[in-house]
Design a protein around this motif. Structure first.
Motif, PDB file in Angstrom:
ATOM      1  N   LEU A   1     -10.382   7.311  -7.605  1.00  0.00           N
ATOM      2  CA  LEU A   1      -9.636   6.749  -6.475  1.00  0.00           C
ATOM      3  C   LEU A   1      -9.347   7.845  -5.463  1.00  0.00           C
ATOM      4  O   LEU A   1      -8.737   8.861  -5.797  1.00  0.00           O
ATOM      5  CB  LEU A   1      -8.301   6.160  -6.954  1.00  0.00           C
ATOM      6  N   ASP A   2      -9.815   7.642  -4.242  1.00  0.00           N
ATOM      7  CA  ASP A   2      -9.478   8.565  -3.165  1.00  0.00           C
ATOM      8  C   ASP A   2      -8.235   8.010  -2.491  1.00  0.00           C
ATOM      9  O   ASP A   2      -8.212   6.854  -2.068  1.00  0.00           O
ATOM     10  CB  ASP A   2     -10.637   8.637  -2.173  1.00  0.00           C
ATOM     11  N   THR A   3      -7.210   8.812  -2.414  1.00  0.00           N
ATOM     12  CA  THR A   3      -5.945   8.286  -1.883  1.00  0.00           C
ATOM     13  C   THR A   3      -5.565   8.994  -0.584  1.00  0.00           C
ATOM     14  O   THR A   3      -6.084  10.068  -0.273  1.00  0.00           O
ATOM     15  CB  THR A   3      -4.798   8.496  -2.894  1.00  0.00           C
TER      16      THR A   3
ATOM     17  N   LYS B   1      -9.665  16.358  -0.735  1.00  0.00           N
ATOM     18  CA  LYS B   1      -9.727  15.300  -1.756  1.00  0.00           C
ATOM     19  C   LYS B   1     -11.001  14.465  -1.604  1.00  0.00           C
ATOM     20  O   LYS B   1     -11.726  14.245  -2.573  1.00  0.00           O
ATOM     21  CB  LYS B   1      -8.492  14.379  -1.652  1.00  0.00           C
ATOM     22  N   SER B   2     -11.249  14.015  -0.373  1.00  0.00           N
ATOM     23  CA  SER B   2     -12.420  13.162  -0.151  1.00  0.00           C
ATOM     24  C   SER B   2     -13.704  13.937  -0.423  1.00  0.00           C
ATOM     25  O   SER B   2     -14.659  13.398  -0.996  1.00  0.00           O
ATOM     26  CB  SER B   2     -12.419  12.611   1.278  1.00  0.00           C
ATOM     27  N   SER B   3     -13.734  15.218  -0.050  1.00  0.00           N
ATOM     28  CA  SER B   3     -14.918  16.042  -0.314  1.00  0.00           C
ATOM     29  C   SER B   3     -15.192  16.105  -1.812  1.00  0.00           C
ATOM     30  O   SER B   3     -16.344  15.986  -2.258  1.00  0.00           O
ATOM     31  CB  SER B   3     -14.711  17.466   0.205  1.00  0.00           C
TER      32      SER B   3
ATOM     33  N   ALA C   1     -16.494   8.598   0.518  1.00  0.00           N
ATOM     34  CA  ALA C   1     -15.270   8.766   1.290  1.00  0.00           C
ATOM     35  C   ALA C   1     -15.560   9.545   2.571  1.00  0.00           C
ATOM     36  O   ALA C   1     -16.429  10.408   2.604  1.00  0.00           O
ATOM     37  CB  ALA C   1     -14.242   9.520   0.445  1.00  0.00           C
ATOM     38  N   ILE C   2     -14.819   9.217   3.616  1.00  0.00           N
ATOM     39  CA  ILE C   2     -14.976   9.937   4.882  1.00  0.00           C
ATOM     40  C   ILE C   2     -14.306  11.304   4.756  1.00  0.00           C
ATOM     41  O   ILE C   2     -13.140  11.410   4.352  1.00  0.00           O
ATOM     42  CB  ILE C   2     -14.317   9.155   6.042  1.00  0.00           C
ATOM     43  N   VAL C   3     -15.087  12.338   5.078  1.00  0.00           N
ATOM     44  CA  VAL C   3     -14.526  13.690   5.106  1.00  0.00           C
ATOM     45  C   VAL C   3     -14.304  14.045   6.565  1.00  0.00           C
ATOM     46  O   VAL C   3     -15.195  13.888   7.388  1.00  0.00           O
ATOM     47  CB  VAL C   3     -15.511  14.689   4.472  1.00  0.00           C
TER      48      VAL C   3
ATOM     49  N   THR D   1      -6.872  10.978   7.616  1.00  0.00           N
ATOM     50  CA  THR D   1      -8.022  10.087   7.815  1.00  0.00           C
ATOM     51  C   THR D   1      -8.097   9.003   6.740  1.00  0.00           C
ATOM     52  O   THR D   1      -8.342   7.838   7.030  1.00  0.00           O
ATOM     53  CB  THR D   1      -9.338  10.895   7.786  1.00  0.00           C
ATOM     54  N   THR D   2      -7.900   9.407   5.485  1.00  0.00           N
ATOM     55  CA  THR D   2      -7.966   8.436   4.391  1.00  0.00           C
ATOM     56  C   THR D   2      -6.626   7.717   4.305  1.00  0.00           C
ATOM     57  O   THR D   2      -5.598   8.345   4.115  1.00  0.00           O
ATOM     58  CB  THR D   2      -8.257   9.143   3.050  1.00  0.00           C
ATOM     59  N   ARG D   3      -6.667   6.401   4.483  1.00  0.00           N
ATOM     60  CA  ARG D   3      -5.397   5.670   4.497  1.00  0.00           C
ATOM     61  C   ARG D   3      -5.339   4.618   3.405  1.00  0.00           C
ATOM     62  O   ARG D   3      -4.313   4.426   2.775  1.00  0.00           O
ATOM     63  CB  ARG D   3      -5.210   5.014   5.847  1.00  0.00           C
TER      64      ARG D   3
HETATM   65 MG   LIG Z   1      -9.478  12.051   2.588  1.00  0.00          MG
END
Ligand SMILES: [Mg+2]
Ligand SMILES: Nc1nc2c(ncn2[C@@H]2O[C@H](COP(=O)(O)OP(=O)(O)O)[C@@H](O)[C@H]2O)c(=O)[nH]1
Length: 440
Positions: free
Chosen positions: A273-275, A233-235, A246-248, A254-256
């Motif tokens: 929105l990165d969730t 998702k973040s990628s 976003a951090i990959v 990792t994504t909180r």
């Molecule tokens: Mg993520």
């Protein structure tokens, strides 16, 4: 914010071009003393509606700038009043000097939206057009510009004024039914009155049931990217936003928090929105992240549901998450395994399928903001007044007592008038104009 009472006898001035240093700064003046102020600054008032180069001087005779000056006498001006435009060199030394000179001569700095408010009060535009001016000033993309220009050209106002004229006509028929005995009236006045009401009512309801397309385009749309942890998702967010927001990481969970990235896709400003990845967890922070992710997906205009093709993973059950927007299913990591059917197959790693993903997104976004036909509703202010119109019309159609039906029609007409500013405008003016920037 409170607006001043309309002191239209005062002469106002404001910088109309953007803030910050620029080569040229446009200072606008409006009010009955515009001509006098120009005369003081320039020595003589320049000819109307022609660009003239003048040396501007303060009261002590000190030169402030060599500027392009326009004398724009009313009523054929933006505000309908006597106006002037001073195209100054943009440095603060010049701009502040001229502003001080105008203030010393009795001018007053304008409040936000005051120029356009005067234009409205002088009948130069209706409220819908005034709001279109604000939207044009705010327009970030071509699609927003087109919508605002269409509104400024009067397309939306025509629709509302058309309803208003027809409603007034029906009110007249209703009054006739109350005032005159049956035998004095042409046959079936009541029948045609009710038929006319039904048509307007269904047109207003149709306009309201536009899925917020116009409002979405004005405000921008929200796209939530959701799915299990570690699917990419973040990628994908970083790719769609063209930057590393976003951090990959290879560590699931990792994504909180919910991260936002702004981008323009299909001519529409979007917030991606990165969730947090949705999974069962005992970590209270992750549990809270999952709760937020679900809430954001539920409200988003569009949801990208991502799965990992190599994990044989299934998508989150979009029935389990009550999404209200459209859903696009994306299978990522197709460099590792073939994608399941029915998904947009991509690899964030190799770039495979990203063009197709962008095209599908583009199309989905366009669908969410556009439709052929009459111009869409563009503001919550219009929506609430028009919902009231629809409710009063529904009520009028059910009413059997003439007097009560007439009252419903009056309320419907008044609510409609609030949208364009034709009736009972005072209270809506502040709402409209306080959102303006100074100088417009
Ligand atoms: Mg993520
Ligand atoms: N092989 C492969 N790995 C990927 C792909 N996309 C992401 N990854 C890796 O999968 C891991 C999780 O990615 P991330 O974007 O953080 O996933 P998220 O948890 O869903 O946000 C990272 O190690 C990425 O480098 C892909 O298309 N192919």
């Amino acid at each position: 914010m409170m607006m001043p009472v309309d002191r239209t006898d005062e002469t106002i001035f404001a910088v109309a071009s953007g803030s910050g240093r620029a080569p040229i700064c446009v200072l606008r003046v409006s009010g009955p003393r515009s001509r006098e102020l120009l005369q003081h600054l320039c020595g003589t008032c320049p000819p109307p509606r022609r660009a003239s180069v003048r040396i501007l001087r303060d009261d002590a005779g000190e030169a402030l700038d060599q500027a392009l000056v326009l004398w724009l006498p009313g009523p054929a001006s933006y505000t309908g009043q006597d106006c002037a435009e001073l195209h100054l060199h943009g440095g603060p030394g010049v701009v502040d000097g001229v502003a001080d000179a105008l203030a010393a001569l009795g001018g007053r700095p304008a409040e936000p939206g005051e120029f356009t408010r005067r234009a409205f009060l002088n009948g130069r535009m209706d409220l819908i057009e005034a709001e279109a001016v604000a939207d044009l000033v705010e327009a970030e993309t071509a699609a927003q510009r087109r919508q605002a220009l269409r509104q400024l050209s009067g397309a939306l106002g025509e629709l509302y004024n058309g309803w208003s004229a027809r409603l007034t006509e029906l009110m007249a028929q209703q009054e006739a039914l109350i005032d005159f005995p049956d035998e004095d009236l042409p046959p079936n006045v009541e029948g045609s009155l009710m038929a006319g009401l039904r048509v307007i009512q269904s047109e207003v309801e149709g306009h309201l049931a536009d899925d917020r397309r116009g409002e979405r385009l004005r405000e921008g749309i929200v796209i939530a990217v959701g799915g299990p942890p570690n699917v990419g998702k973040s990628s994908l967010i970083n790719i769609l936003a063209h930057r590393d927001v976003a951090i990959v990481s290879p560590f699931p969970g990792t994504t909180r928090d919910v991260l936002e990235a702004r981008a323009v896709i299909g001519g529409v400003p979007v917030t991606l929105l990165d969730t947090a990845g949705i999974r069962a967890s005992t970590d209270p922070i992750e549990v809270d992240g999952v709760r937020r992710a679900v809430a954001k997906m539920a409200e988003a205009d569009l949801v990208l549901l991502v799965a990992d093709a190599s994990a044989g993973s299934v998508w989150l059950d979009s029935d389990a998450i009550p999404v209200s927007g459209a859903v696009l299913r994306v299978a990522n990591k197709i460099d590792l395994a073939p994608a399941p059917p029915g998904a947009i197959a991509v690899s964030a790693l190799t770039g495979h399928g990203l063009e197709a993903l962008r095209a599908e997104l583009d199309a989905a976004i366009r669908r969410s903001v556009q439709r052929d036909g009459p111009p869409p509703l563009t503001r919550a202010r219009h929506r609430s007044a028009l919902s009231e119109v629809a409710a009063e019309l529904r009520g009028a159609l059910l009413e059997t007592l003439s007097e009560l039906r007439a009252e419903r029609l009056r309320l419907a007409t008044r609510a409609l008038g609030r949208v364009t500013g034709r009736v009972d405008v005072e209270d809506v003016l502040d709402v409209v104009f306080s959102r303006f920037c100074i100088g417009k």
